[in-house]
Enzyme design. Structure first.
Site, mmCIF file in Angstrom:
data_model
loop_
_atom_site.group_PDB
_atom_site.id
_atom_site.type_symbol
_atom_site.label_atom_id
_atom_site.label_comp_id
_atom_site.label_asym_id
_atom_site.label_seq_id
_atom_site.Cartn_x
_atom_site.Cartn_y
_atom_site.Cartn_z
ATOM 1 N N HIS A 287 -4.999 52.789 24.237
ATOM 2 C CA HIS A 287 -4.168 53.962 24.522
ATOM 3 C C HIS A 287 -3.310 54.284 23.305
ATOM 4 O O HIS A 287 -2.656 53.415 22.743
ATOM 5 C CB HIS A 287 -3.254 53.694 25.729
ATOM 6 C CG HIS A 287 -3.958 53.822 27.044
ATOM 7 N ND1 HIS A 287 -3.318 54.217 28.184
ATOM 8 C CD2 HIS A 287 -5.254 53.621 27.385
ATOM 9 C CE1 HIS A 287 -4.176 54.258 29.178
ATOM 10 N NE2 HIS A 287 -5.369 53.893 28.724
ATOM 11 N N TYR B 95 5.315 57.438 32.999
ATOM 12 C CA TYR B 95 6.583 56.874 33.490
ATOM 13 C C TYR B 95 7.403 58.061 33.982
ATOM 14 O O TYR B 95 7.605 59.022 33.240
ATOM 15 C CB TYR B 95 7.348 56.182 32.358
ATOM 16 C CG TYR B 95 6.724 54.903 31.834
ATOM 17 C CD1 TYR B 95 5.680 54.940 30.909
ATOM 18 C CD2 TYR B 95 7.189 53.668 32.243
ATOM 19 C CE1 TYR B 95 5.116 53.765 30.421
ATOM 20 C CE2 TYR B 95 6.637 52.481 31.747
ATOM 21 C CZ TYR B 95 5.595 52.548 30.838
ATOM 22 O OH TYR B 95 5.030 51.388 30.348
ATOM 23 N N PRO C 131 9.685 44.898 34.129
ATOM 24 C CA PRO C 131 8.376 45.311 33.606
ATOM 25 C C PRO C 131 8.339 46.715 32.992
ATOM 26 O O PRO C 131 7.329 47.126 32.465
ATOM 27 C CB PRO C 131 7.463 45.222 34.829
ATOM 28 C CG PRO C 131 8.351 45.214 35.997
ATOM 29 C CD PRO C 131 9.657 44.658 35.564
ATOM 30 N N TYR D 145 7.633 49.834 21.871
ATOM 31 C CA TYR D 145 6.610 49.797 22.938
ATOM 32 C C TYR D 145 5.315 49.169 22.426
ATOM 33 O O TYR D 145 4.708 48.344 23.119
ATOM 34 C CB TYR D 145 6.326 51.220 23.450
ATOM 35 C CG TYR D 145 5.543 51.229 24.752
ATOM 36 C CD1 TYR D 145 4.151 51.265 24.747
ATOM 37 C CD2 TYR D 145 6.195 51.204 25.988
ATOM 38 C CE1 TYR D 145 3.429 51.265 25.937
ATOM 39 C CE2 TYR D 145 5.470 51.201 27.186
ATOM 40 C CZ TYR D 145 4.084 51.236 27.142
ATOM 41 O OH TYR D 145 3.369 51.218 28.323
ATOM 42 N N LYS E 198 6.727 44.247 28.598
ATOM 43 C CA LYS E 198 6.982 43.213 27.594
ATOM 44 C C LYS E 198 6.765 41.785 28.082
ATOM 45 O O LYS E 198 6.643 40.871 27.264
ATOM 46 C CB LYS E 198 8.437 43.346 27.092
ATOM 47 C CG LYS E 198 8.654 44.588 26.261
ATOM 48 C CD LYS E 198 7.874 44.539 24.953
ATOM 49 C CE LYS E 198 7.664 45.927 24.379
ATOM 50 N NZ LYS E 198 6.235 46.188 24.100
#
Ligand code: FAS
Ligand code: PHB
Length: 393
Positions: free
Chosen positions: A75, A204, A296, A388, A300
């Protein structure tokens, strides 16, 4: 009492323990993994879904990357839904080409178990009443029971990879251990469904009803989460109620294209930020959730376990190959530097995306401004993206 010996005794057969065992075995170092549960139980847990490049590289380097490379999805970005529209975070564009791999932790663990079997690695499952002894001497040992038989495992070192509820961290005397914790007033209700993902990338969502996340495991296996308060019970959430709540937290066009279906797994995970210092005590070294827990939101948890295993495996190899104890002595300090940066990022992502009832008006405005600033500043997006995809080891 059945007595055996190994070089590194590893407590816990989750991703941390199995990956450490695989790397050390390939370096010619003997290990024994002691896992409390059955393999079926361990593989039945649905957990992480996003792998940083560091973990991807470690799995490939340990000879465990083949199925991930066949079935995993690379991704290059994800969306944040806010104010009823989706904003794209172009991870690759913001980080000079870095990406993440979407491949479930369950699959990683399955691949690790198979690799251990292929190499004849020793993984003792359903090992009960594991106890650690003589940690501060040069001859530590572990006792446990298996099928009613008492066992003693002598070793040079013990790697505590037994997660948040394990025995290892608690084997470090309380007067030496310093714990830092923030418990969030909510959890994540997660559903796994054999349905096509609503989007080809993760979404998200920050919404006044609460946070939601749309993720996936493959093109016909979707993973969805909604923020729920800590007193919610999973049995109070029918599939129908879950799908309606998820749709209510997504932009209208996204909700309209959501394919729903029966849940094949449904569970609530509490959210906390937690670090225990130091990560070592005598011949005991903690790695993964045994030493720290992140919410979460930043994906990580599993990835921090990987960097711990990277540092710890290098330290053990340095000791056995070159007689060097430098990396063993500095392991805790080295690992904690990266752990705290991931702790900060996971806390930050959680605070800007979840609904905090106790925030009040000022807190709500600051949260809205954080997102407004993020979507109006490339510098802010670069900061999010570099965290990220994973900071350097
Ligand atoms: P684990 O907890 O995976 O493994 C520890 C192992 O030790 C377990 O198999 C346990 O049975 C065993 N054990 C415990 N006590 C023992 C004892 N006394 N003796 C022997 N064995 C013992 N991370 C993400 O990045 N994204 C997510 O979405 C995400 N979701 C999560 C959801 C839940 C419900 C949980 C609990 C965690 C989630 N995580 C997520 C974090 C998770 O992926 C962990 O970071 C990851 O499992 C860490 O791996 P380990 O350190 O191996 O710990
Ligand atoms: C998941 O797919 O389970 C997942 C993905 C990203 C996260 C958390 C969980 O931040």
């Amino acid at each position: 009492m059945i007595s055996t010996r190994t070089q590194v005794a590893i407590i816990g057969g989750g991703p941390s323990g199995l990956l450490l065992s695989q790397i050390l075995h390939r370096a010619g170092i003997d290990t024994v993994v002691l896992e409390r549960k059955s393999r079926e139980y361990v593989l039945g847990r649905i957990r992480a879904g996003v792998l940083e490049q560091g973990l991807v590289d470690m799995l490939r380097g340990a000879g465990v990357g083949a199925r991930m490379d066949r079935e995993g999805q690379i991704h290059e970005g994800f969306d944040i839904a806010f104010n009823r529209e989706r904003h794209h975070i172009d991870l690759a564009g913001l980080t000079g080409g870095k990406t993440v791999m979407v491949y479930g932790q369950t699959e990683v663990t399955q691949d690790l178990y198979e690799a251990r079997d292929q190499m004849g690695g020793i993984v003792v499952d359903e090992a009960e009443n594991v106890a650690l002894h003589d940690l501060t001497g040069d001859a530590p040992y572990v006792t446990y029971e298996k099928d009613g038989e008492a066992h003693r495992l002598d070793c040079d070192f013990i790697a505590g990879c037994d997660g948040f509820h394990g025995v290892s961290r608690k084997s470090i005397p309380e007067g030496i251990r310093q714990e830092f914790e923030r418990v969030y007033p909510f959890g994540w209700l997660g559903v796994l469904s054999e349905t096509p993902p609503v989007s080809h990338e993760l979404i998200y969502s920050s919404h006044e009803r609460g946070f939601a996340l749309c993720s996936m495991r493959n093109n016909n296996l979707s993973r969805y989460y909604v923020q729920v308060s800590n007193n919610e019970k999973v049995e109070d959430w029918s599939d129908e109620r879950f799908w309606e709540e998820l749709k209510s937290r997504l932009p209208a066009d996204t909700a309209a294209s959501l394919v729903t279906g029966p849940s094949i797994e449904k569970s609530i995970a509490p959210l906390r930020s937690f670090v225990s210092e130091p990560l070592s005590h005598g011949r005991l070294f903690l790695a993964g959730d045994a030493g720290h827990i992140v919410p979460p939101t930043g994906a990580k948890g599993l990835n921090l376990a990987a960097s711990d295993v990277h540092y710890l495996s290098e330290a053990f190899i340095g000791w056995y190959k070159d007689g060097q104890d430098g990396k063993l002595n500095s392991y805790s300090e080295t690992a904690l530097k990266r752990i705290w940066k991931a702790m900060r990022f996971s806390w930050w992502m959680t605070t800007i995306l979840h609904k905090f009832p106790e925030n009040g008006g000022f807190g709500d405005r600051i949260q809205k401004t954080e997102l407004d600033y993020l979507f109006s500043s490339r510098a802010a997006q670069v900061s999010l993206a570099e965290n990220y995809v994973g900071l350097p080891y």
